[in-house]
Design an enzyme around this catalytic site. Structure first.
Site, short mmCIF file in Angstrom:
data_model
loop_
_atom_site.label_atom_id
_atom_site.label_comp_id
_atom_site.label_asym_id
_atom_site.label_seq_id
_atom_site.Cartn_x
_atom_site.Cartn_y
_atom_site.Cartn_z
N TRP A 100 0.73 -1.08 0.01
CA TRP A 100 -0.05 0.00 0.03
C TRP A 100 0.81 1.23 -0.16
O TRP A 100 0.60 2.15 -0.75
CB TRP A 100 -0.83 -0.07 1.08
CG TRP A 100 -1.96 -1.39 1.26
CD1 TRP A 100 -2.20 -2.14 2.14
CD2 TRP A 100 -2.86 -1.50 0.11
NE1 TRP A 100 -2.81 -3.10 1.84
CE2 TRP A 100 -3.32 -2.79 0.63
CE3 TRP A 100 -3.25 -0.97 -1.11
CZ2 TRP A 100 -4.39 -3.41 -0.05
CZ3 TRP A 100 -4.22 -1.76 -1.78
CH2 TRP A 100 -4.72 -2.81 -1.28
N ASP A 167 -1.83 6.84 6.38
CA ASP A 167 -2.55 5.72 5.97
C ASP A 167 -3.01 4.85 7.13
O ASP A 167 -2.10 3.89 7.49
CB ASP A 167 -2.17 4.94 4.58
CG ASP A 167 -3.21 3.96 4.38
OD1 ASP A 167 -4.04 3.79 5.10
OD2 ASP A 167 -2.91 3.23 3.46
N LYS A 191 -11.68 -2.24 7.16
CA LYS A 191 -10.83 -3.00 7.75
C LYS A 191 -11.16 -2.91 9.48
O LYS A 191 -11.34 -4.11 9.93
CB LYS A 191 -9.37 -2.72 7.90
CG LYS A 191 -8.75 -2.51 6.18
CD LYS A 191 -8.39 -3.86 5.81
CE LYS A 191 -8.33 -3.59 4.17
NZ LYS A 191 -7.43 -2.66 3.71
C1 LIG Z 1 -6.81 -2.24 2.36
C2 LIG Z 1 -5.82 -0.95 2.48
C3 LIG Z 1 -5.79 -0.10 1.39
C4 LIG Z 1 -6.68 -0.07 0.36
O1 LIG Z 1 -7.81 0.15 0.64
P1 LIG Z 1 -9.28 0.42 -0.61
O2 LIG Z 1 -10.00 1.12 0.17
O3 LIG Z 1 -9.41 -0.97 -0.92
O4 LIG Z 1 -8.67 1.42 -1.63
C5 LIG Z 1 -4.74 0.74 1.59
N1 LIG Z 1 -4.02 0.99 2.73
C6 LIG Z 1 -4.10 0.02 3.62
C7 LIG Z 1 -3.08 0.09 4.93
C8 LIG Z 1 -5.06 -0.92 3.54
O5 LIG Z 1 -4.82 -1.83 4.58
#
Ligand SMILES: *Cc1c(COP(=O)(O)O)cnc(C)c1O
Length: 349
Positions: A100, A167, A191
Site C-alpha cells: 500500500w 494511512d 478493515k
Molecule cells: C486495504 C488497504 C488499502 C486499500 O484500501 P481500498 O479501500 O481498497 O482502496 C490501503 N492501505 C492499507 C493500509 C490497507 O490495508
C-alpha cells in the site's frame, strides 16, 4: 447458527450489534418506515447520521475545531492520489513499508519530488525502517501505520517537523494515539470501521490551499469540508455502518480496546514462538497487533493446517499471495475466544 471465527483481512469482522443495527435500519430507518437505502441523504434523519459519524470521530480521537472529518468514496487507494494532489507542491517524503505504501508513492510521483526515506523492500517488507530523519522542508511526510499484508506496524512515529500524513486503514481506532500529532489521517472503512464503500479522512484545514495546481472539484478536500461531506451523494449505508461501530468504540473506549488487542496479539504470538512447527514472518519488534503473519516451517503441510482451521470454523486465515503462509487479522471486533480457538488448533497440530 454456529460461530465462525472470522480472521479475514478486509472486509472484516464487525461487532454483532453493528450488523444487527445495520440490518434493522435496512428495514426501517430511524422510525421512517423506509429503508436506510431508499431515503434522501438530505433527510433530517440521515443528516443526523452524517453529523454524528463526523463528530464522534473527533470525540474518540480527542481532536479540536482545527480538524475536519469527511467520508469519501474511492477507497484508501484514491487517497494515495488525493493527498499528493492537495498537498504536494515541491517535495514530499514517504516510507516504503509494503504494497500500500508503494502504491501511495506511485500516485504521488507525478505531482513533485518524492523521497523515499526508509524502505524494507529488500527483505520483502518484514520490518519497519527507522533510520531516517524527516527534514522540515518537505511539504509533508507520509507513512502507513499498519502494513496489512506483511504484518508489520509502526509502534512509534518519527519526529515530524512538517505535516504528518498517515494511512491508518488497518489499525485505526485499535489503540490510543496522540491523534493531534497527525495532520491528515485516512482509512478505508472496511478493515476496522464498517462496511466497504467509504473512506474516512480526518484532516487539519490549515494544511490545505498551499498548492498552485488546479484541483478537480471532487478531488479537492475543501469541496467536501465546505459541504459537510454532502457535496454529492455519500455512501449512505457504509457511513451508517461506521457510525454504529463508532458508537461501539466510544462506549468501550480506546484504552479498553487497546488492552484487548494487546492480549489477543500476545496470545497468538506466544504460540507462534513456542510452537516448533511455526515461524513468525515479521521482525519481532515490528509485529502488527492487527494482522499476524506466520508460516509453517514445513510448507507441504499448509493445506492440512487450513483444513484443521476450517474444521474449527476458522475463516480467512490464508496469507496474502505476496507473502504466503498464514495471516490472522485480529481487528477490534474479534474476541480473544476466537484467538484461543486458533491457538488450540495450532497446539493440536
Ligand atoms: C486495504 C488497504 C488499502 C486499500 O484500501 P481500498 O479501500 O481498497 O482502496 C490501503 N492501505 C492499507 C493500509 C490497507 O490495508
Amino acid at each position: 447458527m454456529s460461530k465462525v471465527h472470522n480472521f479475514s483481512a478486509g472486509p472484516a469482522i464487525l461487532p454483532q450489534e453493528v450488523i444487527q443495527n445495520c440490518a434493522d435500519a435496512l428495514l426501517n430507518f430511524s422510525g421512517t418506515n423506509l429503508s436506510l437505502i431508499e431515503v434522501s441523504h438530505r433527510s433530517k434523519e440521515y443528516v443526523a447520521v452524517m453529523d454524528e459519524a463526523r463528530s464522534l470521530v473527533k470525540k474518540i480521537m480527542k481532536l479540536g475545531d482545527d480538524y475536519d472529518v469527511v467520508y469519501l468514496q474511492g477507497g484508501a487507494s484514491t487517497q494515495f492520489l488525493m493527498t499528493a494532489m492537495n498537498l504536494l507542491e515541491t517535495k514530499a517524503a514517504y516510507t516504503n513499508t509494503g504494497t500500500w505504501a508503494k502504491n501511495a508513492i506511485k500516485e504521488a510521483r507525478p505531482f513533485g519530488t518524492v523521497d523515499v526515506l526508509g524502505s524494507s523492500e529488500d527483505t520483502n517488507f518484514n520490518y519497519i525502517p527507522k533510520n531516517y530523519t524527516v527534514a522540515a522542508d518537505y511539504d509533508y511526510f507520509h507513512c502507513t501505520s499498519n502494513n496489512t499484508i506483511f504484518g508489520t506496524q509502526m509502534h512509534s512515529f518519527p519526529e515530524c517537523p512538517t505535516s504528518l500524513v498517515c494511512d491508518m486503514s488497518s489499525d485505526i481506532f485499535s489503540r490510543q494515539l496522540d491523534f493531534s500529532k497527525f495532520d491528515l489521517i485516512y482509512a478505508g472503512a472496511q478493515k476496522n470501521m464498517g462496511p466497504a464503500g467509504t473512506t474516512l479522512v480526518v484532516l487539519k484545514k490549515s494544511i490545505l490551499g498551499k498548492v498552485t495546481r488546479y484541483l478537480p472539484t471532487m478531488l479537492d478536500y475543501r469541496t467536501h469540508i465546505d459541504k459537510e461531506s454532502m457535496f454529492n451523494t455519500p455512501s449512505v449505508f457504509a457511513i451508517y455502518g461506521c457510525l454504529q461501530t463508532l458508537k461501539w468504540i466510544d462506549a468501550l473506549g480506546l484504552e479498553t480496546i487497546e488492552k484487548q488487542n494487546n492480549a489477543k496479539a500476545e496470545l497468538l504470538y506466544s504460540e507462534i514462538d513456542k510452537n516448533p512447527l511455526f515461524i513468525g514472518t515479521a521482525a519481532i519488534e515490528d509485529r502488527s497487533k492487527m494482522n499476524a503473519t506466520f508460516a509453517l516451517k514445513d510448507e507441504a503441510r499448509n493445506d492440512e493446517f487450513l483444513q484443521a482451521c476450517a474444521a474449527a470454523s476458522i475463516n480467512g486465515l490464508k496469507g496474502h499471495r505476496s507473502v504466503g503462509g498464514f495471516r490472522a487479522s485480529m481487528y477490534n471486533a474479534l474476541t480473544i475466544d476466537s484467538v484461543q480457538v486458533l491457538v488450540d488448533v495450532m497446539k493440536n497440530f
